[in-house]
Design a protein around this motif. Structure first.
Motif, mmCIF file in Angstrom:
data_model
loop_
_atom_site.group_PDB
_atom_site.id
_atom_site.type_symbol
_atom_site.label_atom_id
_atom_site.label_comp_id
_atom_site.label_asym_id
_atom_site.label_seq_id
_atom_site.Cartn_x
_atom_site.Cartn_y
_atom_site.Cartn_z
ATOM 1 N N LEU A 21 -6.125 -0.283 2.556
ATOM 2 C CA LEU A 21 -5.900 0.990 1.853
ATOM 3 C C LEU A 21 -6.759 2.122 2.419
ATOM 4 C CD1 LEU A 21 -5.678 -0.105 -1.896
ATOM 5 C CD2 LEU A 21 -3.826 0.241 -0.243
ATOM 6 N N GLY B 92 -2.908 -8.003 -0.416
ATOM 7 C CA GLY B 92 -2.164 -7.239 0.577
ATOM 8 C C GLY B 92 -2.788 -7.201 1.949
ATOM 9 N N PRO C 147 1.042 2.055 -1.903
ATOM 10 C CA PRO C 147 0.239 0.885 -1.518
ATOM 11 C C PRO C 147 -0.894 0.600 -2.508
ATOM 12 C CG PRO C 147 0.627 2.292 0.388
ATOM 13 C CD PRO C 147 1.077 3.062 -0.813
ATOM 14 N N GLN D 88 0.594 -1.020 -5.535
ATOM 15 C CA GLN D 88 0.983 -2.400 -5.255
ATOM 16 C C GLN D 88 -0.227 -3.326 -5.304
ATOM 17 O OE1 GLN D 88 4.106 -3.820 -4.796
ATOM 18 N NE2 GLN D 88 2.829 -5.654 -5.005
#
Length: 419
Positions: free
Chosen positions: A224, A186, A234, A237
């Protein structure tokens, strides 16, 4: 002086405003003298300090921070200590001993050679993909010794092309490389974008067992930072993405429990206390807690590293390369600018912490930086002011040996890395 960003525009504009309205916006006297902690450090350095800027490490605070981070990692996972955040062999030794780990993460080839020499039993993971020239240089400089790269070192690979470069070098040098795959969970700063991309990497590794072996995954997720719960979308994920790569590894015949599944950082470590997706968590800066790490998840950690720098000059009126009317207005307007000190050095990646609540510098200087306070602060040349670094990895390298403070005394000097 560098970047002379004089903060005098507001004072010049003050004359054009109504006096009544101006007083509504007038700053309060916020600067405060040293508290008991910094007063003691000031007196210690006046007696025993070197007379130039130094980097202090509060050993008791540092060890309490190590304990807090170790509790977050827990006994079922490995804490991998980040070398760039704690760039000193004695500092790293103290952390590793206290935490009961031998796992290190390295981001710089010269540091890697030092680690291989000074920590011969370490388990080392590269924190970023190295140019193949840096890999070659590591082996050229390593020399004989108990550290066994084929068993103790994992090289990070982010693309099939880099893996082919590494394979060619391994064949040329006749060495075996353990490969850890960087995955994108991410952050979008590189690495394999999806599990299918891992398949080709694993096939290349399996085809040359004499020179390559698969060691695990690394998925870094500083995006994060600011998350406070593992239940936030988040975070979920990131973990779902990571598990997709783990499933691909398992499908290829590997046992994930025998691999290094690395992630986290000081900002995010606590998010995974109850999650078993990753078995290897990295952290370094939380040990000394620079200001960039003043986050909710590190609230219990204490600042443990400070820049201490002597005062060179004191003025009881504001001095600046500007018209006298402007400086007179500024010190009348802002009670926090009625006393001026020039300190030894300056313009570091750091923020003044004591005296507390000082306003922004009139301008920055790496030679003699001006520091203004109210009359509540009564320091003199030879006294010290204190700053907290905003980060540790570069700042800790700028002052020579770290000066270790414990029980009100300077108890040690810890050399830092070079190169």
């Amino acid at each position: 002086m560098r970047r002379r960003t004089l903060l005098l525009g507001g004072a010049a504009g003050l004359a054009a405003t109504g006096v009544g309205a101006a007083f509504l916006w007038r700053p309060r006297d916020l600067t405060r003298p040293h508290d008991t902690y910094f007063s003691a450090l000031n007196e210690l350095l006046k007696r025993e300090g070197p007379g130039h800027p130094v980097l202090l490490v509060d050993r008791a605070r540092m060890l309490r921070n190590v304990d807090a981070l170790a509790r977050s990692v827990g006994p079922e996972k490995t804490w991998r200590v980040v070398v760039k955040s704690l760039p000193s062999v004695p500092l790293l030794r103290a952390v590793l001993e206290r935490a009961g780990t031998r796992a290190l993460m390295v981001f710089h080839q010269p540091f890697l050679n030092v680690v291989a020499r000074e920590f011969p039993d370490a388990d080392v993971l590269l924190g970023k993909p190295m140019p193949v020239q840096a890999v070659r240089r590591f082996y050229a400089e390593a020399g004989p010794g108990p550290f066994d790269p084929a068993r103790q070192l994992q090289w990070l690979v982010d693309t099939p092309a880099r893996l082919l470069e590494y394979r060619a070098l391994a064949r040329e040098l006749g060495v075996h490389l353990r490969i850890n795959a960087e995955i994108d969970v991410g952050l979008h700063r590189g690495g394999l974008a999806d599990p299918a991309a891992l398949r080709a990497l694993l096939e290349t590794i399996a085809a040359d067992p004499a020179h390559l072996s698969f060691a695990g995954l690394m998925g870094y997720e500083p995006h994060l930072t600011g998350a406070t719960s593992p239940d936030e979308p988040p975070v979920r994920q990131v973990l779902a993405t990571y598990r997709g790569f783990v499933d691909e590894v398992r499908a290829a015949g590997y046992d994930p429990a025998r691999l290094t599944l690395n992630g986290a950082g000081s900002h995010t470590l606590r998010l995974y206390e109850r999650d078993g997706t990753m078995n290897d968590l990295a952290a370094g800066s939380g040990v000394v807690k620079p200001t960039d790490f003043d986050t909710a998840l590190l609230e219990a950690n204490e600042p443990a590293v400070f820049i201490a720098t002597p005062i060179l000059k004191r003025y009881d009126t504001l001095q600046a390369p500007a018209p006298k009317l402007a400086t007179d207005l500024m010190q009348w307007w802002d009670p926090n600018r009625r006393r001026l000190y020039f300190v030894y050095g300056g313009y570091w990646k750091a923020r003044y912490v004591s005296p507390a609540n000082v306003p922004d510098a009139l301008y920055h200087s790496t030679n003699q930086e001006p520091l203004s306070t109210s009359t509540a602060v009564d320091l003199h040349p030879g006294d010290h002011v204190f700053l907290r670094p905003t980060q540790s990895e570069a700042v800790l390298l700028q002052f020579g040996d770290l000066r270790v403070v414990e029980d009100g005394a300077l108890v040690d000097r810890w050399p830092v890395f070079h190169g």
